[in-house]
Each structure stands twice: as structure tokens, then as C-alpha cells.
Enzyme design. Structure first.
Site, PDB file in Angstrom:
ATOM      1  N   ARG A  93       2.163   7.255   7.076  1.00 54.77           N
ATOM      2  CA  ARG A  93       2.747   8.530   7.486  1.00 54.77           C
ATOM      3  C   ARG A  93       2.295   9.048   8.848  1.00 54.77           C
ATOM      4  O   ARG A  93       1.170   8.792   9.275  1.00 54.77           O
ATOM      5  CB  ARG A  93       2.432   9.601   6.428  1.00 54.77           C
ATOM      6  CG  ARG A  93       3.145   9.337   5.121  1.00 54.77           C
ATOM      7  CD  ARG A  93       2.721  10.279   4.019  1.00 54.77           C
ATOM      8  NE  ARG A  93       3.485  10.028   2.793  1.00 54.77           N
ATOM      9  CZ  ARG A  93       3.220   9.034   1.937  1.00 54.77           C
ATOM     10  NH1 ARG A  93       2.183   8.222   2.150  1.00 54.77           N
ATOM     11  NH2 ARG A  93       3.980   8.834   0.894  1.00 54.77           N
ATOM     12  N   HIS A 118       6.649   5.057   7.084  1.00 51.74           N
ATOM     13  CA  HIS A 118       7.039   3.653   7.312  1.00 51.74           C
ATOM     14  C   HIS A 118       8.122   3.475   8.378  1.00 51.74           C
ATOM     15  O   HIS A 118       9.060   2.685   8.201  1.00 51.74           O
ATOM     16  CB  HIS A 118       7.474   3.018   5.997  1.00 51.74           C
ATOM     17  CG  HIS A 118       6.379   2.921   4.964  1.00 51.74           C
ATOM     18  ND1 HIS A 118       5.039   2.823   5.295  1.00 51.74           N
ATOM     19  CD2 HIS A 118       6.427   2.903   3.597  1.00 51.74           C
ATOM     20  CE1 HIS A 118       4.317   2.740   4.177  1.00 51.74           C
ATOM     21  NE2 HIS A 118       5.122   2.800   3.138  1.00 51.74           N
ATOM     22  N   HIS A 187       4.056  -4.912   2.941  1.00 54.12           N
ATOM     23  CA  HIS A 187       4.136  -4.019   1.790  1.00 54.12           C
ATOM     24  C   HIS A 187       4.428  -4.764   0.480  1.00 54.12           C
ATOM     25  O   HIS A 187       5.228  -4.306  -0.348  1.00 54.12           O
ATOM     26  CB  HIS A 187       5.199  -2.958   2.063  1.00 54.12           C
ATOM     27  CG  HIS A 187       4.939  -1.649   1.409  1.00 54.12           C
ATOM     28  ND1 HIS A 187       4.882  -1.506   0.037  1.00 54.12           N
ATOM     29  CD2 HIS A 187       4.699  -0.422   1.917  1.00 54.12           C
ATOM     30  CE1 HIS A 187       4.641  -0.240  -0.253  1.00 54.12           C
ATOM     31  NE2 HIS A 187       4.518   0.438   0.871  1.00 54.12           N
ATOM     32  N   SER A 188       3.773  -5.911   0.271  1.00 54.80           N
ATOM     33  CA  SER A 188       3.958  -6.636  -0.991  1.00 54.80           C
ATOM     34  C   SER A 188       3.268  -5.906  -2.135  1.00 54.80           C
ATOM     35  O   SER A 188       2.208  -5.310  -1.948  1.00 54.80           O
ATOM     36  CB  SER A 188       3.392  -8.056  -0.886  1.00 54.80           C
ATOM     37  OG  SER A 188       4.205  -8.831  -0.035  1.00 54.80           O
ATOM     38  N   TYR A 189       3.894  -5.960  -3.314  1.00 52.04           N
ATOM     39  CA  TYR A 189       3.320  -5.402  -4.538  1.00 52.04           C
ATOM     40  C   TYR A 189       2.862  -6.586  -5.386  1.00 52.04           C
ATOM     41  O   TYR A 189       3.700  -7.370  -5.857  1.00 52.04           O
ATOM     42  CB  TYR A 189       4.365  -4.635  -5.342  1.00 52.04           C
ATOM     43  CG  TYR A 189       4.815  -3.308  -4.766  1.00 52.04           C
ATOM     44  CD1 TYR A 189       5.557  -3.248  -3.590  1.00 52.04           C
ATOM     45  CD2 TYR A 189       4.534  -2.116  -5.430  1.00 52.04           C
ATOM     46  CE1 TYR A 189       5.990  -2.030  -3.090  1.00 52.04           C
ATOM     47  CE2 TYR A 189       4.974  -0.887  -4.930  1.00 52.04           C
ATOM     48  CZ  TYR A 189       5.700  -0.863  -3.758  1.00 52.04           C
ATOM     49  OH  TYR A 189       6.144   0.336  -3.262  1.00 52.04           O
ATOM     50  N   ASP A 259      -3.501   6.018  -3.776  1.00 54.40           N
ATOM     51  CA  ASP A 259      -2.545   5.832  -2.676  1.00 54.40           C
ATOM     52  C   ASP A 259      -3.263   6.330  -1.426  1.00 54.40           C
ATOM     53  O   ASP A 259      -2.881   7.319  -0.825  1.00 54.40           O
ATOM     54  CB  ASP A 259      -1.265   6.636  -2.951  1.00 54.40           C
ATOM     55  CG  ASP A 259      -0.172   6.352  -1.929  1.00 54.40           C
ATOM     56  OD1 ASP A 259      -0.405   5.530  -1.020  1.00 54.40           O
ATOM     57  OD2 ASP A 259       0.911   6.960  -2.045  1.00 54.40           O
ATOM     58  N   GLU A 324      -2.314  -2.767   1.699  1.00 56.30           N
ATOM     59  CA  GLU A 324      -1.681  -2.740   3.014  1.00 56.30           C
ATOM     60  C   GLU A 324      -2.755  -2.611   4.076  1.00 56.30           C
ATOM     61  O   GLU A 324      -3.292  -1.525   4.312  1.00 56.30           O
ATOM     62  CB  GLU A 324      -0.715  -1.552   3.086  1.00 56.30           C
ATOM     63  CG  GLU A 324       0.376  -1.600   2.043  1.00 56.30           C
ATOM     64  CD  GLU A 324       0.973  -0.220   1.779  1.00 56.30           C
ATOM     65  OE1 GLU A 324       1.597   0.340   2.683  1.00 56.30           O
ATOM     66  OE2 GLU A 324       0.779   0.306   0.666  1.00 56.30           O
TER      67      GLU A 324
END
Ligand code: BGC
Length: 361
Positions: A93, A118, A187-189, A259, A324
Site C-alpha cells: 500500500r 499493488h 504474490h503466490s499463496y 497481514d 511477499e
């Protein structure tokens, strides 16, 4: 003789390219599949996204350990998760979408309540990159024009994905023709169970960081580097994610879980460990190393199992975790944070490696 040749070929792995549909603007999207010992990763040109990473569990059973969709339309319809994408020009952000460089004020889109997230409404995750097969991998190139989403300077980005012995390495190279700000990440989960449906709450996480950056109600860092000591943010010893995620803690409440950005030990630019994750059921271990100064550990709090368009593959809350590697969120408005400014004539290089291994019972 024949045996040793086969082994040599296998050790070198392979890179193949297939079609993966057409982006909304009509551009063809390609999928590159990179294979090496113990890993197969598929990367597409839409958003330079990781579509799948297949690795063995402790019994040798291979499964995909990242969340995503089986077809391009899922990714196009889903405007909130950023599954597998390279996010940019500014990952995470920027407060009110405002910053200034050398006395010039810039406004970028506010697509996350009052803030910019992003890279804006059409970030790098929604653009088709130029793909090129390279040794052991693929190079993705994107030229973001001066004024793209309000950011100054024509920015050229090369992201190289390569595989080697159970590891996926990402190299980022950035250059600009005017001073700008850049913060790229992947941004892989990860869902180390490999089923995409079980939660990550039993995964044990280790983050070698003594401090993190607490946030305000809009998830913008307050500017303080707070000690993790004595808080649910202390992951210096491996701890199950779910052990403290529901603690009565203001920061966890604001974000609906983890987060946040952890401040990594060691120098910005030097390769260091950013995280380790262990799933005791499958035995899979993920180790992340990076040259970046921070890591955003995000526990998929905003995943809600939504079905996207025709694609019935929404993923539920906490079924994936992101690591990340990055510069800190809102750095352009925090002069004390490591700078995200990039000047003409500079070539910035950063690297992050995701290494998969297994642990016996
Ligand atoms: C952010 C989350 C956000 C997610 C995207 C993460 O990098 O920190 O707040 O919801 O990306 O969906």
C-alpha cells in the site's frame, strides 16, 4: 553410458511453452513450464504469474502447492487475490495513493479504501508480459510507460524465473528514465498440503525478524519498527500459525489475522533467510531467501471462497499463505524506511528463492 546420458538430461530439466488462452485485450497468453529435479513450475505471461508449483511430499507424492485456477478466465475475473502475480509498480500500500519525489507530488489510484494497493486499478498483475525461454527458466519483460497508473518514468522490468533442484528462483531487474518508486514482489499463496482446500493454520512458520511494522486501520505502517518480543508476531522460533492468530491483539484484529511486514535481519541487498514453513502432514518444507529488507506474511485473511465468473474454484479463508519479499509498505511516505526510489542510470537487482524440501516424520 546410456544411463549416464539420461541422468544428465534429467538433471538439466526442461522449459516448454504452451498456449494459455487470450487476455481481455486480445493478446495471446503463454504458459511456460519449467522442470528440474524435485520441482515443476508453470508461469504464464498474464501478470507474469506463477500458476502452479509441483513438488513431492515426504512419500514422493507430487502435488501443486500454490493456489490458482485451471484456466485464464479465473485469473481475469478475480480482481482481489493477485494469485501468483508479480505485483507492481508498487507492491502493497501507499497511503491515500500520494507521494512526492524531488518536490513533485504524484497521485496513483486509490483502489483499497482510501489507499493504493499493488500498483493501482490496472497493476502489473493484469498486464500481458513478454515471455522468453532462457536456460532453466523464463524471462518476463514489461515496459510500464511514463504516467502508467500515475507513476512517473518509463520503467523497464525483467523478471527471471528459474528452477534448480527443488527451488524456484526469481530475479528482478528494474530501470527507469525518470525518478520513480518501485516495489515488486511475487504474490503466490502457498498451500503445502497440496490440496488447495485445507487451511494453513497448522503450518509452522519461522520468521527471522526481531521487528515488524505495525499498521493503522487502513493497513498503512505507522512508521514504528516494533519489537516482536512478547507478541503474537514473534516467529523467531517456529510456531504454528493458528497458535496465536485469534489472540486478543489489536494488530491481528485490524488485519483479520497476519497481514504485516516483518523487518528481516541483515543488510538490504544481501541474501538472507526470510521465512521457513513446515507442514507436518505432508512433510513439505518451504524455505524463502531474499535480498529484500522485508517480508509481508499474509495468511489469506480476505480469501472468501467466492466463485469467480464461470470458474468454480474460489479458495476459502486461510487456505493459502503469502510470503511477499519486499521493501516496506508505504515507504515513499516514510523517509526512515529503506528507499524504494529508483533513479535514471540505476539498474536495481533483487532476488528471492523458494526452496522446497521434505522433513521425515
Ligand atoms: C496485502 C493484503 C491484501 C492481499 C491481496 C497482500 O499483499 O497485504 O492486505 O488483501 O495482498 O489480496
Amino acid at each position: 553410458m546410456l544411463l549416464s546420458m539420461t541422468t544428465a538430461l534429467a538433471a538439466h530439466g526442461s522449459v516448454t511453452k504452451t498456449a494459455f488462452g487470450t487476455a481481455p485485450d486480445g493478446t495471446a497468453v503463454d504458459l511456460y513450464t519449467l522442470k528440474s529435479e524435485g520441482i515443476e513450475a508453470s508461469i504464464m505471461t498474464y501478470g507474469a504469474r506463477v500458476v502452479s508449483i509441483k513438488t513431492p511430499d515426504r512419500d514422493g507424492k507430487v502435488a501443486n502447492v500454490v493456489l490458482g485456477y485451471s484456466a485464464l478466465d479465473g485469473y481475469v475475473a478475480d480482481k482481489s487475490t493477485y494469485f501468483g502475480a508479480i505485483v507492481g509498480r508498487y507492491g502493497n500500500r501507499i497511503a491515500f495513493g500520494k507521494f512526492s519525489i524531488d518536490g513533485h507530488q504524484y497521485q496513483v489510484p486509490t483502489n483499497n479504501n482510501a489507499n493504493s494497493l499493488h500498483g493501482g486499478t490496472v497493476g502489473f498483475d493484469r498486464l500481458v508480459w513478454q515471455g522468453k525461454a532462457i536456460t532453466d527458466g523464463v524471462e518476463m519483460t514489461l515496459v510500464s510507460k511514463d504516467g502508467d497508473q500515475g507513476y512517473p518514468g518509463t520503467l523497464t522490468v525483467h523478471v527471471r524465473y528459474t528452477v534448480h533442484h527443488g527451488a524456484l528462483r526469481i530475479d528482478y531487474v528494474e530501470s527507469t528514465d525518470k525518478p520513480t518508486v518501485v516495489n515488486l514482489t511475487n504474490h503466490s499463496y502457498f498451500n503445502l498440503a497440496g490440496d488447495g482446500t485445507s487451511t494453513i493454520l497448522n503450518d509452522e512458520v519461522m520468521l527471522p525478524a526481531d521487528k515488524y511494522t505495525p499498521v493503522d486501520a487502513g493497513l498503512i505502517p505507522t512508521g514504528v519498527l516494533a519489537p516482536v518480543e512478547g507478541t503474537p508476531f514473534d516467529f523467531r522460533k517456529a510456531t504454528a500459525i493458528g497458535a496465536r492468530i485469534h489472540d486478543d491483539n489489536e494488530q491481528l484484529k485490524i488485519a483479520g489475522g497476519y497481514d504485516h511486514n516483518w523487518v528481516l535481519r541483515g543488510n538490504n541487498g544481501e541474501v538472507k533467510t526470510a521465512a521457513r514453513v513446515y507442514d507436518s502432514n505432508s512433510g513439505r518444507v518451504l524455505t524463502v531467501t531474499t535480498t529484500e529488507p522485508g517480508v509481508q506474511f499474509y495468511t489469506g485473511n480476505f480469501l472468501d471462497g467466492t466463485k469467480y465468473g464461470a470458474v468454480q474454484e474460489g479458495h476459502a479463508k486461510n487456505t493459502g499463505l503469502c510470503l511477499e519479499t519486499q521493501h516496506f509498505p508505504d515507504s515513499p511516505n516514510h523517509p526512515a524506511f529503506p528507499t524504494t526510489e529508483l533513479k535514471p542510470g540505476e539498474m536495481r537487482h533483487s532476488t528471492t528463492t523458494f526452496t522446497f524440501s521434505t522433513h521425515a516424520k
